[in-house]
Scaffold this motif. Structure first.
Motif, PDB file in Angstrom:
ATOM      1  N   GLY A 106      39.744  36.982  44.559  1.00 47.57           N
ATOM      2  CA  GLY A 106      40.420  37.667  43.503  1.00 47.57           C
ATOM      3  C   GLY A 106      39.780  39.004  43.289  1.00 47.57           C
ATOM      4  O   GLY A 106      39.912  39.716  42.414  1.00 47.57           O
ATOM      5  N   GLU A 153      46.317  45.442  46.423  1.00 43.43           N
ATOM      6  CA  GLU A 153      47.275  44.713  45.450  1.00 43.43           C
ATOM      7  C   GLU A 153      48.737  45.479  45.674  1.00 43.43           C
ATOM      8  O   GLU A 153      49.786  44.611  45.577  1.00 43.43           O
ATOM      9  CB  GLU A 153      46.835  44.438  44.024  1.00 43.43           C
ATOM     10  N   SER A 206      47.712  36.456  42.246  1.00 42.69           N
ATOM     11  CA  SER A 206      46.862  35.489  41.435  1.00 42.69           C
ATOM     12  C   SER A 206      46.536  34.375  42.202  1.00 42.69           C
ATOM     13  O   SER A 206      46.757  34.226  43.435  1.00 42.69           O
ATOM     14  CB  SER A 206      48.082  34.826  40.619  1.00 42.69           C
ATOM     15  N   GLU A 239      47.149  31.277  41.998  1.00 39.77           N
ATOM     16  CA  GLU A 239      48.025  30.355  42.277  1.00 39.77           C
ATOM     17  C   GLU A 239      49.071  31.130  43.384  1.00 39.77           C
ATOM     18  O   GLU A 239      49.410  30.183  44.377  1.00 39.77           O
ATOM     19  CB  GLU A 239      48.933  30.234  41.129  1.00 39.77           C
TER      20      GLU A 239
END
Ligand SMILES: [Zn+2]
Length: 351
Positions: A89, A96, A104, A106
């Motif tokens: 991350g 981004e 994320s 996920e």
């Protein structure tokens, strides 16, 4: 009559159910991209599955559940530094932003799964001649960064994995998303060898389509074809083996003529062991991020053409879905379902 052996009976009612598909569909509920309220309709995958089941085009036994790709698989295409940033991350704010979907952990998982789904679809297509992943097609991902909603290039990962396993030697990507496959072109550019001149385009239909341009480069172990709207993202389009730059508003007839020409030209130059069809729904005339004018019927003819051409040459086809941003999401679902119907009809046809 290839369906004769696959009719099934419902034991309770003794009614004849529809025949199984002559190929598999790869799908997981976890294909859903957790990106919130976004122009990319992440719910489309589940809706396509539900529609295929409700309409009787497919039934539950036609679906295969994929496993996520391994990190080693991802590293066949992507740079270790980039993979490390995704897993920890630690993308920069600029990275981004380029991704254009909210990062994320996920989301990382969903992209690893999409890549696993494409590996499974590619492998299964070698057995069944066609396999469709109800997901994937993230053709804007590069080895060292993601962009345009694409974090991991699932199709490239699948090709490299099958090559590593000695299942295939060569592959051809046929990208019919409205946006150029810039990641695909960049990833496979390094494998090019010699250049082959393109044939001239003479059909009157094609003449009318000008200023479309068909630009040819050369191919190594992966030959890349992209048909896309010229005046659209990405601004810089790294050269594919064949790029067809279509003008705004291109309709069904001209599009199909260009696709036919690009496929013929590509397959004259190159004999792939696998064809990876990126069946974007966004050349549709009602698309919010596209400026071409294909109808739903025209898009189904597009799919049929790809499946027919591959079938005539006995080339396995793995399919991914890529983009689709119709004002009415149900249209996107229809276009994606029609890809399954088109494959079913072409495989069922005699000859
Ligand atoms: Zn697109």
């Amino acid at each position: 009559m290839r369906f004769s052996a696959t009719f099934r009976f419902n034991a309770e009612s003794w009614t004849v159910l529809l025949p199984m598909l002559p190929f598999k569909l790869v799908y997981s509920d976890a294909y859903y991209l957790p990106i919130g309220n976004h122009v990319f309709p992440a719910e489309k995958y589940g809706r396509v599955r539900d529609r295929l089941l409700a309409s009787g085009v497919a039934d539950a036994a036609d679906f295969l559940e994929p496993q996520p790709a391994t990190d080693q698989d991802i590293l066949l295409v992507h740079k270790p530094e980039y993979v490390q940033k995704l897993k920890t991350g630690t993308l920069t704010p600029r990275e981004e932003m380029e991704l254009e979907v909210p990062f994320s952990p996920e989301l990382v998982k969903a992209f690893w799964l999409a890549a696993g789904g494409s590996i499974l679809a590619a492998r299964q297509s070698l057995t069944d001649k066609v396999c469709i992943s109800i997901g994937g097609g993230f053709h804007h991902a590069f080895p060292d960064h993601g962009e345009g909603f694409c974090m991991i290039h699932d199709v490239a990962v699948a090709i490299r994995r099958l090559q590593r396993d000695d299942k295939i030697r060569t592959a051809m990507t046929v990208d019919c998303d409205v946006h150029q496959g810039n990641g695909t072109a960049a990833i496979f550019a390094g494998t090019r060898t010699e250049s082959v001149p393109l044939p001239s385009v003479s059909s009157s239909t094609l003449d009318r389509a000008r200023p479309s341009k068909m630009r040819g480069a050369h191919a190594g172990d992966v030959f890349t074809i992209s048909l896309h709207q010229h005046n659209n993202y990405p601004l810089y389009k790294p050269p594919s083996s064949i790029d067809v730059d279509l003008p705004d508003g291109t309709g069904d007839d001209d599009y199909l003529a260009w696709l036919d020409n690009a496929l013929s030209s590509g397959l004259r130059q190159f004999e792939p062991d696998l064809l990876c069809y990126v069946a974007g729904a966004d050349p549709y005339r009602e698309d919010q991020l596209g400026g071409l004018s294909l109808t739903i019927e025209g898009l189904k003819k597009r799919d049929e053409l790809v499946f027919r051409v591959a079938r005539a040459r006995d080339i396995p086809v793995m399919v991914t879905y890529a983009g689709g941003y119709a004002r009415n999401v149900e249209d996107t679902v229809t276009i994606h379902c029609n890809t399954v119907v088109a494959a079913k009809e072409v495989l069922a046809a005699k000859g």
